[in-house]
Design an enzyme around this catalytic site. Structure first.
Site, PDB file in Angstrom:
ATOM      1  N   GLU A 121       0.839  -1.198   0.000  1.00 19.33           N
ATOM      2  CA  GLU A 121       0.000   0.000   0.000  1.00 19.33           C
ATOM      3  C   GLU A 121       0.873   1.245   0.000  1.00 19.33           C
ATOM      4  OE1 GLU A 121      -3.331   0.276   0.027  1.00 19.33           O
ATOM      5  OE2 GLU A 121      -4.124  -1.627   0.794  1.00 19.33           O
ATOM      6  N   HIS A 157      -3.803  -2.737  -8.129  1.00 16.41           N
ATOM      7  CA  HIS A 157      -5.085  -3.317  -7.744  1.00 16.41           C
ATOM      8  C   HIS A 157      -6.092  -3.166  -8.890  1.00 16.41           C
ATOM      9  CE1 HIS A 157      -7.932  -3.895  -4.015  1.00 16.41           C
ATOM     10  NE2 HIS A 157      -7.881  -4.954  -4.787  1.00 16.41           N
TER      11      HIS A 157
END
Length: 196
Positions: A121, A157
């Site tokens: 992330e 993603h």
């Protein structure tokens, strides 16, 4: 880039600040980690700094602390790593374990990306720009991971869950990352390096 002085122990990298998340499980037996999966996150959206991401990944977030948190109340998620805006690196799950970051997903015809990926992330908002220090730390992390696992793909993603997820989004500079890693084009999603 120098990784001198860093080491791995039981799937934890010494260059990262360790923050243990309970949100993980075993990978399927015999599964090789071949995909680095890039996400973006900020809590609440567009807000940087603070400990909300850490609290979310450790199931200690105060759901009443911000109106947005009601939308994600009870969510149990994690990633292996978080790269903060200033380049600080946090690790929540050892790389041999399966973090809960991708959800329903597929890459190159193979489903369940959590099984064979490392979740990374970047602190940021999908579609917006990321900091130079984040790219530098991400490239260092990818090189370190490649020494531990047979990585052969890097994707976002948005590439493994198209239509469902948009991160890291248009603000992420794939060309910059490829330049820093010096990895072949085949490691990256088709079309993301076209602006070179």
């Amino acid at each position: 880039m120098s990784l001198q002085g860093t080491h791995w122990q039981d799937g934890w990298w010494s260059a990262a600040r360790r923050v243990d998340s309970p949100n993980h499980g075993p990978r399927p037996e015999g599964t090789e980690v071949t995909l680095a999966l890039i996400h973006s996150i900020s809590l609440p959206p567009g807000s940087y700094g603070g400990d909300s991401i850490e609290r979310l990944f450790t199931n200690t977030l105060d759901w009443d602390a911000h109106p947005y948190f009601q939308q994600i109340r009870g969510l149990e998620v994690s990633s292996h790593f978080v790269v903060r805006r200033d380049g600080e690196l946090l690790q929540f799950v050892p790389t041999a374990r399966r973090a809960w970051h991708a959800g329903r997903s597929a890459w190159r015809g193979r489903e369940n990306c959590n099984d064979y990926s490392i979740g990374i992330e970047l602190e940021g908002l999908e579609g917006e720009r990321f900091e130079p220090s984040q790219y530098e730390r991400l490239a260092e992390l990818l090189h370190a991971l490649a020494r531990q696992h047979p990585l052969r793909d890097v994707a976002g993603h948005e590439h493994v869950a198209p239509g469902r997820k948009l991160d890291p989004g248009a603000g992420f500079e794939w060309v910059r990352l490829q330049s820093l890693t010096e990895w072949p084009d085949r490691y990256f999603p088709k079309g993301v390096l076209a602006s070179r």
